[in-house]
Write an enzyme that holds these catalytic residues in place. Structure first.
Site, PDB file in Angstrom:
ATOM      1  N   ARG A  55       0.840  -1.208   0.000  1.00 37.54           N
ATOM      2  CA  ARG A  55       0.000   0.000   0.000  1.00 37.54           C
ATOM      3  C   ARG A  55       0.878   1.263   0.000  1.00 37.54           C
ATOM      4  O   ARG A  55       0.508   2.294  -0.544  1.00 37.54           O
ATOM      5  CB  ARG A  55      -0.975  -0.004   1.181  1.00 37.54           C
ATOM      6  CG  ARG A  55      -1.848   1.253   1.254  1.00 37.54           C
ATOM      7  CD  ARG A  55      -3.148   1.066   2.030  1.00 37.54           C
ATOM      8  NE  ARG A  55      -2.975   0.458   3.323  1.00 37.54           N
ATOM      9  CZ  ARG A  55      -2.473   1.073   4.405  1.00 37.54           C
ATOM     10  NH1 ARG A  55      -2.082   2.335   4.342  1.00 37.54           N
ATOM     11  NH2 ARG A  55      -2.362   0.427   5.549  1.00 37.54           N
ATOM     12  N   ASP A  75      -5.439  19.044 -15.470  1.00 37.31           N
ATOM     13  CA  ASP A  75      -5.800  17.676 -15.841  1.00 37.31           C
ATOM     14  C   ASP A  75      -5.371  17.524 -17.305  1.00 37.31           C
ATOM     15  O   ASP A  75      -5.952  18.123 -18.199  1.00 37.31           O
ATOM     16  CB  ASP A  75      -7.314  17.472 -15.670  1.00 37.31           C
ATOM     17  CG  ASP A  75      -7.766  16.043 -16.014  1.00 37.31           C
ATOM     18  OD1 ASP A  75      -7.094  15.393 -16.834  1.00 37.31           O
ATOM     19  OD2 ASP A  75      -8.807  15.604 -15.482  1.00 37.31           O
TER      20      ASP A  75
HETATM   21  C1  LIG Z   1     -11.770   9.786 -17.335  1.00 34.93           C
HETATM   22  C2  LIG Z   1     -11.317  11.096 -16.854  1.00 34.93           C
HETATM   23  C3  LIG Z   1     -11.118  11.330 -15.493  1.00 34.93           C
HETATM   24  C4  LIG Z   1     -11.426  10.294 -14.432  1.00 34.93           C
HETATM   25  O1  LIG Z   1     -10.576   9.189 -14.550  1.00 34.93           O
HETATM   26  P1  LIG Z   1     -10.999   7.691 -14.090  1.00 34.93           P
HETATM   27  O2  LIG Z   1      -9.761   6.925 -14.420  1.00 34.93           O
HETATM   28  O3  LIG Z   1     -12.193   7.301 -14.878  1.00 34.93           O
HETATM   29  O4  LIG Z   1     -11.287   7.752 -12.642  1.00 34.93           O
HETATM   30  C5  LIG Z   1     -10.656  12.589 -15.121  1.00 34.93           C
HETATM   31  N1  LIG Z   1     -10.415  13.554 -16.020  1.00 34.93           N
HETATM   32  C6  LIG Z   1     -10.602  13.361 -17.339  1.00 34.93           C
HETATM   33  C7  LIG Z   1     -10.332  14.474 -18.291  1.00 34.93           C
HETATM   34  C8  LIG Z   1     -11.055  12.139 -17.804  1.00 34.93           C
HETATM   35  O5  LIG Z   1     -11.265  11.947 -19.113  1.00 34.93           O
END
Ligand SMILES: *Cc1c(COP(=O)(O)O)cnc(C)c1O
Length: 382
Positions: free
Chosen positions: A50, A174
Site C-alpha cells: 500500500r 488535468d
Molecule cells: C476519465 C477522466 C477522469 C477520471 O478518470 P478515471 O480513471 O475514470 O477515474 C478525469 N479527467 C478526465 C479528463 C477524464 O477523461
C-alpha cells in the site's frame, strides 16, 4: 544521457530494477509485504505494497520522466488522484476551475468537497479576463483541463500559471486529453498535473489508473501520505499493465491524431453536420493557443448534427465505432454527452455549454481512418 519522449516511453524512468535479473519487462512484484532482514533493520525501500512496491515505483518514475515532474504518484483511478489533490485544501479554500470540467470532477466537488467546506468557482477559463477577475488573493488553486471535455475549449496554461502564482495560488492541470506525449503543463508553469491513466497512458481500454505529477517536492510528502492513507495506490498488476501500455504511447498518439484530423476534415464536408469541434482545425478558436503550448491536437473531437433524430440514428447504426464512454484506447468510441458523460449537469447549464441533443463526442482510435469514415458515412447517410 538526455532521452526523447519516445525513448522514455519504451525504457521508463529507471531502466533496469536491481533485482530484476535483467528481465526486459519489469517484473510484477505481486506481494503485499516485504521481509525485514533482522530486528532493527527495515527492508530497503519496500515494506508494504500500500505504501511502496517496485513495479508501481518503476511506473511512477516513468510517468514523472514523461511529464518532466519531480515525482509522480500512481492511483487506482483518475478520480482517486483528483480526490487526493482535493485533500490538500482546507475548509473555506477557494478554487477557480474551468466551467466544462470532467463530469466526475464536478460530481466529486458537489457530493464531497463542498460538504468539506471548499468553494469551487466555475469560470470560462478560455476567457483571459474572466480568469483575471476570478483569481483573487483568497484563491488557493486554479484547476483547468485543456482541451476540455466535451467542447474542446483551449485554456492558456502559461497565463493561468502566471495569474495563479500572482496571488500565491497553485495551478493544477488535468492533462488526460493530450497526454504527456503532446503536452507538458509543468514546463508551462503548472504545479500539479493529473492524469486519468485509464485513457491514453494505459491506452487499451482495459485498466483503470490515475496519476498526480508534481513540479517539485513542496507537496510530494503530503500527497504521498494522502495516497497510502486513503489506500488508493495502484496494484502491482495494474501498474505493470500501465508500464506496458506506455511503451507504445508515442506511436498510438501519432496514429490516433492522424485519424482524428482525417475524420474532422471529412465531417466538415457533410451537409448534416452543423459544427465540428477539433483543436487541430485552423478555424477552431483555440487553435493558436493550443499550438503554442502543445506538440499536437490529440484524437478527441466532437460534432453537432442537424437534428436530435440524426444523432440517435448515428449511435444506433455505427458498426466499427462503438457507442461507449471513455476514451484513449485502440477502439474508436462515440458518445452522447447530454445523457451519458454529462447527465449530472443541469439541463440549462448543458444547453449553455452547447451540449445539446444534437451533439456527439468521439474518441478516435487506431483503426484505418477510411474504415471509420465509411462507418460514419453509412450511419449518417445510409
Ligand atoms: C476519465 C477522466 C477522469 C477520471 O478518470 P478515471 O480513471 O475514470 O477515474 C478525469 N479527467 C478526465 C479528463 C477524464 O477523461
Amino acid at each position: 544521457m538526455k532521452q526523447s519522449i519516445e525513448t522514455l516511453c519504451v525504457h521508463g524512468g529507471d531502466h533496469r530494477f536491481p533485482d530484476s535479473r535483467e528481465a526486459l519487462s519489469m517484473p510484477i512484484y505481486q506481494t503485499a509485504a516485504f521481509a525485514h532482514p533482522d530486528l532493527g533493520h527495515s527492508p530497503d525501500r519496500f515494506y508494504y505494497t500500500r505504501l511502496t512496491n517496485p513495479t508501481r515505483n518503476h511506473l511512477e518514475e516513468t510517468v514523472a520522466a514523461l511529464e518532466g515532474a519531480e515525482k509522480a504518484i500512481a492511483f487506482t483511478s483518475g478520480m482517486a488522484a483528483i480526490t487526493a489533490v482535493f485533500e490538500l485544501f482546507a475548509p473555506g479554500d477557494r478554487i477557480v476551475a474551468s466551467a466544462d470540467l470532467y463530469g466526475g470532477t464536478v460530481l466529486l466537488f458537489d457530493s464531497i468537497s463542498k460538504k468539506n467546506g471548499l468553494n469551487l468557482e466555475l469560470v470560462d477559463t478560455t476567457d483571459a479576463d474572466a480568469v483575471r477577475a476570478a483569481v483573487t488573493p483568497g484563491t488557493r488553486a486554479v484547476y483547468i483541463e485543456t482541451p476540455s471535455n466535451p467542447m474542446m475549449n483551449v485554456t492558456d496554461i502559461r497565463l493561468c500559471a502566471e495569474l495563479a502564482h500572482s496571488v500565491g495560488a497553485i495551478l493544477i492541470v488535468d492533462n488526460t486529453f493530450l497526454s504527456p506525449y503532446f503536452q507538458n503543463p509543468i514546463a508551462l508553469g503548472a504545479d500539479i498535473v493529473i492524469h486519468s491513466g485509464t485513457k491514453y497512458l494505459g491506452g487499451h481500454n482495459d485498466t483503470l489508473a490515475g496519476f498526480i505529477c508534481l513540479k517539485d517536492d513542496t507537496y510530494s510528502e503530503k500527497l504521498y501520505k494522502i495516497s497510502y492513507t486513503l489506500g488508493a495506490t495502484l496494484s502491482p498488476f495494474d501498474s505493470w499493465l500501465m508500464i506496458r501500455g506506455i511503451k507504445t504511447l508515442a506511436i498510438r498518439m501519432e496514429r490516433a491524431q492522424e485519424n482524428a484530423l482525417k475524420i474532422a476534415n471529412w465531417l466538415k464536408t457533410q451537409k448534416n453536420v452543423t459544427k465540428v469541434y477539433y483543436v487541430g482545425l485552423p478555424e477552431h478558436p483555440g487553435y493558436a493557443v493550443n499550438a503554442q503550448q502543445s506538440r499536437g491536437s490529440g484524437a478527441m473531437l466532437s460534432f453537432a448534427v442537424a437534428t436530435p433524430e440524426l444523432a440517435q440514428q448515428i449511435l444506433a447504426k455505427v458498426k466499427i465505432i462503438t457507442f461507449a464512454e471513455s476514451l484513449g484506447g485502440p477502439e474508436s468510441l462515440i458518445t452522447f454527452p447530454a445523457t451519458q458523460t454529462h447527465a449530472d449537469v443541469a439541463p440549462e447549464e448543458r444547453e449553455r455549454l452547447g451540449i445539446t441533443d444534437c451533439f456527439l463526442r468521439m474518441s478516435v482510435g487506431l483503426e484505418k481512418a477510411e474504415d471509420l469514415i465509411a462507418d460514419l458515412n453509412q450511419a449518417m447517410n445510409g
